[in-house]
Every structure is written in structure tokens, then in C-alpha cells.
Write a protein that holds these residues in place. Structure first.
Motif, PDB file in Angstrom:
ATOM      1  N   SER A  93      90.145  77.294   2.744  1.00  0.00           N
ATOM      2  CA  SER A  93      88.640  77.515   2.624  1.00  0.00           C
ATOM      3  C   SER A  93      88.446  76.882   0.967  1.00  0.00           C
ATOM      4  CB  SER A  93      87.395  78.671   2.263  1.00  0.00           C
ATOM      5  OG  SER A  93      88.107  79.423   1.137  1.00  0.00           O
ATOM      6  N   CYS A  94      87.147  76.034   0.824  1.00  0.00           N
ATOM      7  CA  CYS A  94      87.186  75.064  -0.422  1.00  0.00           C
ATOM      8  C   CYS A  94      85.567  75.014  -1.316  1.00  0.00           C
ATOM      9  CB  CYS A  94      87.510  73.874  -0.924  1.00  0.00           C
ATOM     10  SG  CYS A  94      87.222  73.313  -2.188  1.00  0.00           S
ATOM     11  N   PRO A  95      84.722  75.744  -1.641  1.00  0.00           N
ATOM     12  CA  PRO A  95      83.359  75.650  -2.110  1.00  0.00           C
ATOM     13  C   PRO A  95      83.280  74.407  -2.772  1.00  0.00           C
ATOM     14  CG  PRO A  95      83.772  78.235  -3.085  1.00  0.00           C
ATOM     15  CD  PRO A  95      85.214  77.104  -2.448  1.00  0.00           C
ATOM     16  N   ILE A  96      82.503  73.715  -2.591  1.00  0.00           N
ATOM     17  CA  ILE A  96      81.551  72.486  -3.232  1.00  0.00           C
ATOM     18  C   ILE A  96      80.587  72.547  -3.665  1.00  0.00           C
ATOM     19  CG2 ILE A  96      84.102  71.341  -2.063  1.00  0.00           C
ATOM     20  CD1 ILE A  96      81.513  69.983  -0.368  1.00  0.00           C
ATOM     21  N   ARG A  97      79.918  71.695  -4.642  1.00  0.00           N
ATOM     22  CA  ARG A  97      78.872  71.395  -4.906  1.00  0.00           C
ATOM     23  C   ARG A  97      78.150  69.749  -5.674  1.00  0.00           C
ATOM     24  NH1 ARG A  97      76.952  74.084  -9.615  1.00  0.00           N
ATOM     25  NH2 ARG A  97      79.165  73.766 -10.068  1.00  0.00           N
ATOM     26  N   LEU A  98      77.430  68.951  -5.106  1.00  0.00           N
ATOM     27  CA  LEU A  98      77.316  67.437  -5.327  1.00  0.00           C
ATOM     28  C   LEU A  98      75.651  67.786  -6.385  1.00  0.00           C
ATOM     29  CD1 LEU A  98      77.934  64.602  -4.726  1.00  0.00           C
ATOM     30  CD2 LEU A  98      76.907  64.869  -3.111  1.00  0.00           C
ATOM     31  N   LEU A  99      76.449  67.243  -7.806  1.00  0.00           N
ATOM     32  CA  LEU A  99      75.500  67.147  -8.766  1.00  0.00           C
ATOM     33  C   LEU A  99      74.526  65.383  -8.711  1.00  0.00           C
ATOM     34  CD1 LEU A  99      76.405  69.532 -10.964  1.00  0.00           C
ATOM     35  CD2 LEU A  99      74.586  70.462  -9.143  1.00  0.00           C
ATOM     36  N   ILE A 100      73.248  64.775  -8.445  1.00  0.00           N
ATOM     37  CA  ILE A 100      72.816  64.138  -9.176  1.00  0.00           C
ATOM     38  C   ILE A 100      71.622  64.123  -9.701  1.00  0.00           C
ATOM     39  CG2 ILE A 100      71.153  61.990  -7.833  1.00  0.00           C
ATOM     40  CD1 ILE A 100      72.794  62.930  -5.124  1.00  0.00           C
ATOM     41  N   SER A 105      72.584  68.363  -5.378  1.00  0.00           N
ATOM     42  CA  SER A 105      72.126  67.824  -3.901  1.00  0.00           C
ATOM     43  C   SER A 105      72.539  68.894  -2.896  1.00  0.00           C
ATOM     44  CB  SER A 105      71.799  66.328  -4.281  1.00  0.00           C
ATOM     45  OG  SER A 105      71.500  66.185  -4.962  1.00  0.00           O
ATOM     46  N   TYR A 106      73.901  69.407  -2.826  1.00  0.00           N
ATOM     47  CA  TYR A 106      74.343  69.553  -1.441  1.00  0.00           C
ATOM     48  C   TYR A 106      75.369  70.881  -2.309  1.00  0.00           C
ATOM     49  CZ  TYR A 106      76.806  69.614   2.466  1.00  0.00           C
ATOM     50  OH  TYR A 106      77.921  70.112   3.715  1.00  0.00           O
ATOM     51  N   SER A 107      75.474  71.896  -2.106  1.00  0.00           N
ATOM     52  CA  SER A 107      76.534  72.321  -1.729  1.00  0.00           C
ATOM     53  C   SER A 107      77.112  73.126  -0.283  1.00  0.00           C
ATOM     54  CB  SER A 107      75.819  73.582  -2.359  1.00  0.00           C
ATOM     55  OG  SER A 107      75.075  74.709  -1.833  1.00  0.00           O
ATOM     56  N   ALA A 108      78.122  73.532  -0.064  1.00  0.00           N
ATOM     57  CA  ALA A 108      79.113  74.544   1.055  1.00  0.00           C
ATOM     58  C   ALA A 108      80.118  74.843   0.498  1.00  0.00           C
ATOM     59  CB  ALA A 108      79.373  73.612   1.539  1.00  0.00           C
ATOM     60  N   ASN A 109      80.472  76.015   1.259  1.00  0.00           N
ATOM     61  CA  ASN A 109      81.848  76.168   1.440  1.00  0.00           C
ATOM     62  C   ASN A 109      82.659  76.119   2.482  1.00  0.00           C
ATOM     63  OD1 ASN A 109      84.061  78.246   0.678  1.00  0.00           O
ATOM     64  ND2 ASN A 109      83.252  80.004   1.242  1.00  0.00           N
ATOM     65  N   ILE A 110      83.428  75.021   2.311  1.00  0.00           N
ATOM     66  CA  ILE A 110      84.343  73.812   3.170  1.00  0.00           C
ATOM     67  C   ILE A 110      85.306  74.942   3.617  1.00  0.00           C
ATOM     68  CG2 ILE A 110      85.552  72.151   4.114  1.00  0.00           C
ATOM     69  CD1 ILE A 110      84.012  71.362   2.006  1.00  0.00           C
ATOM     70  N   SER A 111      85.213  75.763   4.816  1.00  0.00           N
ATOM     71  CA  SER A 111      86.136  76.442   5.428  1.00  0.00           C
ATOM     72  C   SER A 111      87.452  75.663   5.880  1.00  0.00           C
ATOM     73  CB  SER A 111      85.851  77.105   6.880  1.00  0.00           C
ATOM     74  OG  SER A 111      85.497  76.014   8.234  1.00  0.00           O
ATOM     75  N   THR A 112      88.275  76.675   6.445  1.00  0.00           N
ATOM     76  CA  THR A 112      89.932  76.029   6.887  1.00  0.00           C
ATOM     77  C   THR A 112      89.619  74.901   7.713  1.00  0.00           C
ATOM     78  OG1 THR A 112      90.184  78.218   7.501  1.00  0.00           O
ATOM     79  CG2 THR A 112      91.282  78.099   5.309  1.00  0.00           C
ATOM     80  N   THR A 113      88.711  75.689   8.653  1.00  0.00           N
ATOM     81  CA  THR A 113      88.921  74.288   9.884  1.00  0.00           C
ATOM     82  C   THR A 113      87.856  73.611  10.100  1.00  0.00           C
ATOM     83  OG1 THR A 113      87.629  76.309  10.863  1.00  0.00           O
ATOM     84  CG2 THR A 113      89.672  76.665  11.670  1.00  0.00           C
ATOM     85  N   SER A 114      87.873  73.303   8.743  1.00  0.00           N
ATOM     86  CA  SER A 114      86.633  71.531   8.480  1.00  0.00           C
ATOM     87  C   SER A 114      86.523  70.382   7.651  1.00  0.00           C
ATOM     88  CB  SER A 114      84.767  72.329   8.991  1.00  0.00           C
ATOM     89  OG  SER A 114      84.917  73.204   7.398  1.00  0.00           O
ATOM     90  N   THR A 115      85.900  69.616   7.546  1.00  0.00           N
ATOM     91  CA  THR A 115      85.997  68.593   6.329  1.00  0.00           C
ATOM     92  C   THR A 115      84.787  68.279   6.432  1.00  0.00           C
ATOM     93  OG1 THR A 115      88.775  68.001   7.341  1.00  0.00           O
ATOM     94  CG2 THR A 115      86.923  66.702   6.206  1.00  0.00           C
ATOM     95  N   HIS A 116      83.875  68.497   5.668  1.00  0.00           N
ATOM     96  CA  HIS A 116      82.653  67.669   5.209  1.00  0.00           C
ATOM     97  C   HIS A 116      82.615  66.279   5.149  1.00  0.00           C
ATOM     98  CE1 HIS A 116      80.173  71.615   5.030  1.00  0.00           C
ATOM     99  NE2 HIS A 116      81.742  72.067   5.527  1.00  0.00           N
ATOM    100  N   TYR A 117      82.116  65.634   5.635  1.00  0.00           N
ATOM    101  CA  TYR A 117      81.920  64.014   5.633  1.00  0.00           C
ATOM    102  C   TYR A 117      80.057  63.609   4.734  1.00  0.00           C
ATOM    103  CZ  TYR A 117      86.173  63.281   8.110  1.00  0.00           C
ATOM    104  OH  TYR A 117      87.362  63.330   8.350  1.00  0.00           O
ATOM    105  N   LEU A 118      79.909  63.173   3.355  1.00  0.00           N
ATOM    106  CA  LEU A 118      78.980  63.154   2.357  1.00  0.00           C
ATOM    107  C   LEU A 118      79.034  62.014   1.882  1.00  0.00           C
ATOM    108  CD1 LEU A 118      78.727  66.180   0.253  1.00  0.00           C
ATOM    109  CD2 LEU A 118      78.161  66.241   2.354  1.00  0.00           C
TER     110      LEU A 118
END
Length: 133
Positions: A93-100, A105-118
């Protein structure tokens, strides 16, 4: 008697055909969600698969920084660019943040079973979708 068997066989074929069609639609949808936008059939959680993909509209003109705790790095993403972070380890898994402009503006802890598209729109809104394995 033969007529009854024939009608039974035909009705069973019709039912199984309907079930088969629904099943094939389900499997297409599952393959679509596993492959994400790239169209590959690669397993979402495998090494080399995307953890997250960030696309910035070409007309967006503010500062964007993408931070990830699993790499302990920050990345600048320019207008019109797409940035993809790939897995270096299976099932991590991987915690991410998007700063504008410095604001989260966005944060998530992306699990081992997913892919996020922003996608950052030209107005600065963050649209997200998730593919789950």
C-alpha cells in the motif's frame, strides 16, 4: 415425447445463453477495472503496475506537487503532463497526497488491491476513479 425433449433442450439453451451473456459482460467489466486506463491485462497489485496516475489539464496553471510516503519523495507535475507512480514491490500500500498551490487537494492510502486515477481539471478540481483488483 420427442417434441417435449426438444423444447426442453431449446429452453435450456436459451437460459444458458442469457446466463453466459451476463457472465461475459461481468468478466469484461472485471478485466476493464483490472487494466485501468492503460488497457494492459497486468495484475493491479504486481510489481510494475501503477499505484496512481495523475493527469493535469493543459490549461491548468497552478503549482502541483504529488507526494508519496512509500517513496519519501515529492514530484512536480506540470500542466498537460501525466505522472504515473509504479509499484516496486508486490502487494504494497502507499499513502499519497496531491498539493495544489501548497494546499492538500487529495489524499489517500492506496491499498494493495487498487490503482487510483486522478485528473486535475482546468478549474483545479480533482476528479478521481479507482480500479480494484
Amino acid at each position: 415425447m420427442k417434441r417435449r425433449k426438444l423444447l426442453s433442450a431449446i429452453s435450456l439453451l436459451g437460459v444458458s445463453g442469457c446466463i453466459g451473456n451476463n457472465g461475459s459482460n461481468d468478466s469484461k467489466e472485471k478485466n476493464k477495472s483490472n487494466s485501468g486506463k492503460s488497457g494492459s491485462n497486468r495484475k493491479v497489485t504486481a510489481v510494475g503496475s501503477d499505484i496512481v496516475e495523475v493527469t493535469v489539464h493543459q490549461e491548468f496553471n497552478k503549482s502541483i506537487i504529488f507526494k508519496t510516503d512509500c517513496r519519501n519523495k515529492g514530484f512536480t507535475i506540470d500542466s498537460g503532463e501525466t505522472y504515473a507512480l509504479t509499484r516496486k514491490e508486490d502487494d504494497r500500500s502507499c499513502p499519497i497526497r496531491l498539493l495544489i498551490d501548497g494546499e492538500e487537494s487529495y489524499s489517500a492510502n492506496i491499498s494493495t488491491t487498487s490503482t487510483h486515477y486522478l485528473t486535475v481539471t482546468k478549474d483545479g478540481k480533482v476528479e478521481s476513479s479507482v480500479a480494484i483488483a
